[in-house]
Structure formats: C-alpha cells, structure tokens
Design a protein around this motif. Structure first.
Motif, mmCIF file in Angstrom:
data_model
loop_
_atom_site.group_PDB
_atom_site.id
_atom_site.type_symbol
_atom_site.label_atom_id
_atom_site.label_comp_id
_atom_site.label_asym_id
_atom_site.label_seq_id
_atom_site.Cartn_x
_atom_site.Cartn_y
_atom_site.Cartn_z
ATOM 1 N N GLU A 1 0.817 -1.211 0.000
ATOM 2 C CA GLU A 1 0.000 0.000 0.000
ATOM 3 C C GLU A 1 0.856 1.270 0.000
ATOM 4 O O GLU A 1 0.525 2.253 -0.663
ATOM 5 C CB GLU A 1 -0.932 -0.014 1.212
ATOM 6 N N ALA A 2 1.958 1.227 0.731
ATOM 7 C CA ALA A 2 2.790 2.446 0.780
ATOM 8 C C ALA A 2 3.336 2.782 -0.600
ATOM 9 O O ALA A 2 3.325 3.958 -1.029
ATOM 10 C CB ALA A 2 3.936 2.240 1.774
ATOM 11 N N LEU A 3 3.815 1.763 -1.321
ATOM 12 C CA LEU A 3 4.316 2.002 -2.674
ATOM 13 C C LEU A 3 3.187 2.447 -3.599
ATOM 14 O O LEU A 3 3.371 3.311 -4.462
ATOM 15 C CB LEU A 3 4.979 0.730 -3.204
ATOM 16 N N ALA A 4 1.990 1.861 -3.426
ATOM 17 C CA ALA A 4 0.858 2.245 -4.260
ATOM 18 C C ALA A 4 0.465 3.702 -4.027
ATOM 19 O O ALA A 4 0.106 4.423 -4.970
ATOM 20 C CB ALA A 4 -0.319 1.310 -3.987
ATOM 21 N N GLU A 5 0.547 4.169 -2.784
ATOM 22 C CA GLU A 5 0.186 5.559 -2.501
ATOM 23 C C GLU A 5 1.169 6.516 -3.168
ATOM 24 O O GLU A 5 0.773 7.583 -3.656
ATOM 25 C CB GLU A 5 0.162 5.774 -0.990
ATOM 26 N N ARG A 6 2.461 6.147 -3.192
ATOM 27 C CA ARG A 6 3.433 7.034 -3.829
ATOM 28 C C ARG A 6 3.190 7.134 -5.339
ATOM 29 O O ARG A 6 3.546 8.131 -5.967
ATOM 30 C CB ARG A 6 4.857 6.519 -3.568
ATOM 31 N N HIS A 7 2.591 6.091 -5.920
ATOM 32 C CA HIS A 7 2.306 6.105 -7.361
ATOM 33 C C HIS A 7 0.838 6.427 -7.660
ATOM 34 O O HIS A 7 0.375 6.232 -8.790
ATOM 35 C CB HIS A 7 2.651 4.743 -7.981
ATOM 36 N N ASN B 1 5.606 -9.467 -5.562
ATOM 37 C CA ASN B 1 6.264 -9.213 -6.848
ATOM 38 C C ASN B 1 5.246 -8.840 -7.923
ATOM 39 O O ASN B 1 5.486 -7.929 -8.737
ATOM 40 C CB ASN B 1 7.045 -10.458 -7.277
ATOM 41 N N LEU B 2 4.104 -9.553 -7.954
ATOM 42 C CA LEU B 2 3.076 -9.225 -8.948
ATOM 43 C C LEU B 2 2.496 -7.846 -8.706
ATOM 44 O O LEU B 2 2.241 -7.081 -9.656
ATOM 45 C CB LEU B 2 1.970 -10.291 -8.909
ATOM 46 N N LEU B 3 2.279 -7.498 -7.427
ATOM 47 C CA LEU B 3 1.710 -6.185 -7.119
ATOM 48 C C LEU B 3 2.707 -5.072 -7.424
ATOM 49 O O LEU B 3 2.334 -4.029 -7.978
ATOM 50 C CB LEU B 3 1.281 -6.143 -5.655
ATOM 51 N N PHE B 4 4.001 -5.277 -7.070
ATOM 52 C CA PHE B 4 5.011 -4.255 -7.394
ATOM 53 C C PHE B 4 5.113 -4.071 -8.898
ATOM 54 O O PHE B 4 5.245 -2.938 -9.402
ATOM 55 C CB PHE B 4 6.368 -4.679 -6.829
ATOM 56 N N ASN B 5 5.063 -5.171 -9.645
ATOM 57 C CA ASN B 5 5.126 -5.080 -11.106
ATOM 58 C C ASN B 5 3.925 -4.319 -11.662
ATOM 59 O O ASN B 5 4.046 -3.505 -12.577
ATOM 60 C CB ASN B 5 5.197 -6.479 -11.700
#
Length: 569
Positions: free
Chosen positions: A392-398, A426-430
């Motif tokens: 979620e943290a990475l998703a918020e930054r994007h 890995n799938l979510l980061f991709n």
C-alpha cells in the motif's frame, strides 16, 4: 434382500449403445493414427480386394460367355440336324391317301409329325426336349419329355419364329418349366418348317443346369482363390511393412529413452542399408548430444557455483560497507548538502544491492535444487490481504488504488505462506510500476481442486510474444525505461520458480493498451496435479469486447511449468 436394479428404458439402452459405439470408434481411430503398419496393411487389403474383385468379375464373365457360346453353337447345330430329319418326315405327308371303299383291313398311314417326334425323342433322350406345333391345327402340339411347352416358350418368341421369313434358326435364353413344377435355365431354339399339311414350328429346349452348376463351382473357386490371394497379399504387406516399421519403432523408443535422460542409449547397427545408416546416424547424434549436454551441465554448474560463491563472498564486504553507510546516513545532517545527498543515494543503492544479492542467493538455491516448502493449510484471503498491506505504501506514492474481489467463504490451501506472499508482492510491485497510476484489480477464486489469484493492471500491456519472456531473468519490456521502484529484474523469475515448486502455474496475459493480467493457480492439496484454474486468464471485459467485435483473438499465455500446459477456463 438385495435391491433389484431398475429396468432400463429403450432410450437409455440406445444411449448406452451409442456410447459404446463411439468408444470403439475412438479406439479404432486412435489405433489407425498411431500404427503405420495397420494403415499400410489396411490400404493394401482394400486395394487388393478391389483389384481381385475386378479381375474376378472379368474372368467370370469371360468364362460364362465362352461356355454359353459353345453350348449355344452345339445346340444350334444339333437343332438344325433335327429340323432336317423332321422335314423329311413331313415330306412323306404328300404321298396319296387310299381312296374310299378300299380294303378296311389296311390301316391308314401314321402321322409324320408323330413319327418325327418319336425319332427325335429317341435321339434326344433326356438331354433336351423337342416340341412340334402345327399352326393349321389349333391346340395340337407334340413334345418329348414332360416339358410344359406353353409356359417354357414365350409367346413373343413364338410370334417371332412364326413370322420369320429369313429361314434362320432363332435362339433365346429362357427358363424351362416342367410339368412336375421344376424350373431350370434353358436355351430355346425355334425354326419354322413348311409342310404339305400346313406350317410347323419346331422348338428345341436345352436345359442349362449342368452349365449353371459348372459356373457356380467356378464362381465359388474364384471367390476362394480371390480371398486367399487377398489374405496372402495382406500377409506379405504386413511382413514387408514389419521389416521397415520395426527398426523405426526401435528408433522411436530409443529416442524417447534418450529424451528422458538416458544419454547412453544406442541402436544396434545391422547391415549397410538405409535403416542401418539411420541407426548409425542416430548413434552419432546421441553421442554428440550427450557430449554437448555434458559440456553444458559443466558450464551451468560452474555458473551456478560462481553465482553462489560470489553471492556468499559479497556478504562479508557488504556487511562492512553497510555498517559504514549506516554511520554516514545517520550523520548526514551534519554534512554539507552534497555530502548528505551522497549518503542518502549510497544508502538507497546499498538496499537495492542487498535485495539483488538475496534474490541471487534464492535463484542459486533453485538452480541447485535445494529449495524446499514449509507447507501449512492457510486461508488465501489472509495471504492476499497481507501482500496488499505490504504494497500500500508504494501504491500511494504512485497514486494507485487496489480493488479487491475476495470471496466471503474461506479459501483454504496447503502452501508455503512466505513464498506465496513473495509471489503476490512481486506481482503487485510489477503492476504498480507498469500500471500508470490506474486501479489494480486483485481477484481471488476457488473451486473444489484449486485456488487462483489474478492481478490485473490497466497500463501499457504486453506485445505479442512478450508474455513468454516476462518470466526471464533480468528481462525488461522496454530497456530504455528506468525502473521506478528499484527492482532487481529477478522477481518474476523467482515467482515462477515458487509456483512450480508448489505444483502450480504462473501465467501472463497482455495486450497493448489493454493492460496486463497475471494469474497464479495452485492446487488445494499439495502434491496433486493441477488440471484447471478457477479464474480465466483473459479478463472477462476484454473477452466480451472481442466477442462484440465479431472475432476471437488468440489468448496469449505463458505457463509456469512445462510447455504444453493449457489454460482451462
């Protein structure tokens, strides 16, 4: 008491018969496709049947024609001789008859027709019958044997003989009927003979039962000889085909054993013909292949050992560098702006280097076959929620949001939760990196035998053929595009290895402008074979649009396991 089985209805019986017929037909088709010898023998058998049948019919017709022609010529010659005899007797009827008042003790002269029929009866015996008609005396006819003249001589034939003016003998094949009721095939020969007491018709009726028996015997002999010839040709074809098919079959079996890893497999070379040269070439190919595989195994072993050794050796200096970098990073506020920024960049790159080193160590474990599973029965919903929480943290930054589609009932499966969470991360980061800030849909589905998780983004998508390369190590869809989240390029490769280790599939679908979807399919029970997936690989909305457009686009899929794994929607 045992229960009585219910009686089957006619419809059920017919359905069972159809199922058995389809089963047997399927087995026959399978045997036909798989057996070269069967196809050659069957083709030879059919061609032989056609050829023998054509030749048999031609030969039988020739024999029949020759036999009947000879019989007709002989019967015609005998009939002409008998006609001359009858003509002589009928000529005596012209002699003067005694006047009235003569001596009554003197008997009248005999009827020449009766004398002729008696002579012909003695001459013919039981071989044939003779019938004499006097056209001037209605209903008067004389016949030998017990022939039914009225039914044996067709009226049309009689009319033809009666009106004939060419003085020729007329012949016709017609059934002969006796007074006893028997009927045989026969030859009827007719001739009109003029006499002093009127016009006579002389008919010779020759039975052809002996010829029929002979032709029947000839036909039976032809059938037996033809059947024997066909079987002999089939046996010859089977023997000849076997001599060719057997070496090919042995070569195929040796190739299968060679493909299964038995690199020492070789063929015996006998003779110097083409099959012997094929065996020699196969042995040479197997030797070269074994040598190349051995060299590649050594090279691969060296590479794996090198990666493993380097990865382990780098951990010690990396730890020292990490400690120094942490000190510099903690004291960055006391540095000048340029030095402080350098400390932050060094800290970020060290974190990426550590991640890459961990991935390399994990890959080396898979290459060495040392990876194991820590299986436990888990609820896949909790695993999905934990992976989404870590992302979620990475998703918020994007500026990306997650849309979860989870079932209300538990989805239990025997898995290694650590590895499954790593696959999902890995799938979510991709998806976050390539989703261009659009929503990411995470779907969980299950059936009786399997569970599946699909991660769908709406980003740039994949070009045709890239769905098979996306799981390669260090592969990038666009080499000119920088990584925005600092990935190592090994995440999807490790995810595929994790899926294979579970006996599952990790597959990808993508289309330019329509985004990408990755689907992870796992068996509910560890060790069972996965036969299908509860979720479709192609997103339903994409499939619906294609259906509306009136055509179907091929599905792009990459199986995580062996090639030839099909998507079962």
């Amino acid at each position: 008491m045992p229960k009585k089985r219910p009686r089957r209805t006619p419809r059920q019986i017919a359905r069972g018969v159809r199922r058995r017929a389809r089963r047997y037909a399927g087995r026959a088709r399978s045997a036909w496709r798989r057996s070269l010898q069967m196809r050659v023998v069957t083709s030879t058998l059919l061609i032989s049947v056609v050829v023998v049948a054509v030749l048999g019919v031609f030969l039988f017709q020739s024999i029949n024609k020759t036999m009947l022609a000879g019989r007709t010529d002989a019967a015609t010659a005998e009939a002409r001789a008998n006609v001359l005899t009858v003509s002589d007797y009928l000529a005596r009827a012209a002699e003067p008859v005694p006047a009235e008042g003569s001596d009554p003790a003197v008997s009248p002269p005999p009827d020449p027709a009766d004398q002729a029929i008696n002579v012909l009866a003695q001459r013919a015996g039981s071989r044939y019958a003779v019938v004499i008609y006097n056209n001037d005396t209605v209903g008067q006819d004389r016949a030998t044997l017990d022939i039914d003249a009225g039914r044996s001589i067709p009226p049309v034939f009689r009319e033809r003989v009666r009106t004939d003016t060419t003085d020729q003998t007329v012949a016709r094949y017609s059934p002969l009927r006796y007074l006893s009721g028997d009927t045989v095939s026969g030859l009827v020969i007719g001739k009109r003979v003029p006499g002093s007491n009127g016009t006579y018709e002389i008919y010779h009726l020759f039975p052809l039962n002996e010829e029929e028996e002979t032709l029947s015997s000839v036909l039976q002999l032809l059938v037996l000889v033809g059947a024997g010839l066909v079987l002999l040709l089939a046996a010859i074809a089977s023997l000849v085909t076997r001599q060719v098919v057997t070496p090919v079959r042995l070569t195929r079996q040796a190739a299968e054993r060679l493909a299964s890893g038995r690199l020492e497999e070789r063929l015996k070379v006998r003779g110097e013909d083409d099959l012997a040269r094929l065996a020699a070439s196969f042995n040479e190919m197997a030797s070269n292949l074994a040598l190349k595989i051995h060299q590649l195994e050594e090279l691969s072993q060296v590479q794996r050992q090198f990666v493993s050794d380097v990865s382990h050796e780098l951990r010690t200096p990396l730890t020292t560098v990490r400690m120094a970098a942490d000190l510099l990073y903690d004291a960055r506020e006391d540095f000048e702006p340029m030095a402080s920024r350098s400390a932050e960049l060094m800290q970020a790159q060290l974190e990426r280097f550590e991640s890459m080193l961990a991935d390399l160590l994990e890959i080396s474990r898979y290459d060495a076959g040392a990876a194991t599973l820590d299986l436990e029965s888990i609820d896949m919903r909790d695993t999905v929620l934990r992976a989404v929480g870590d992302s979620e943290a990475l998703a918020e930054r994007h500026a990306t949001r997650f849309e979860l589609r989870l079932p209300t009932d538990p989805c239990m499966a025997e898995c290694d939760s650590r590895r499954i969470e790593r696959i999902l991360r890995n799938l979510l980061f991709n998806a976050i990196e390539h989703g261009e800030g659009k929503d990411i849909v995470v779907t969980l589905g299950a059936d009786r035998d399997a569970v599946a998780i699909a991660v769908r983004d709406h980003g740039v998508g994949l070009r045709p053929g890239e769905e098979n390369m996306v799981f390669d190590r260090f592969w990038r869809a666009d080499p000119s595009r920088a990584r925005t989240i600092g990935g190592t390029g090994l995440g999807l490769a490790i995810s595929r290895e994790d899926a294979i280790l579970h006996g599952g599939w990790l597959q990808a679908w993508g289309a330019p402008g329509e985004g990408t979807q990755f689907r992870l399919s796992l068996p509910r029970t560890a060790g069972t074979q996965l036969k299908g997936s509860p979720l479709p690989l192609v997103p339903p909305e994409v499939e619906m649009r294609r259906t509306w457009r009136g055509h179907v686009t091929p599905v792009l899929s990459a199986a995580a396991g062996e090639s030839g794994v099909f998507d079962v929607d």
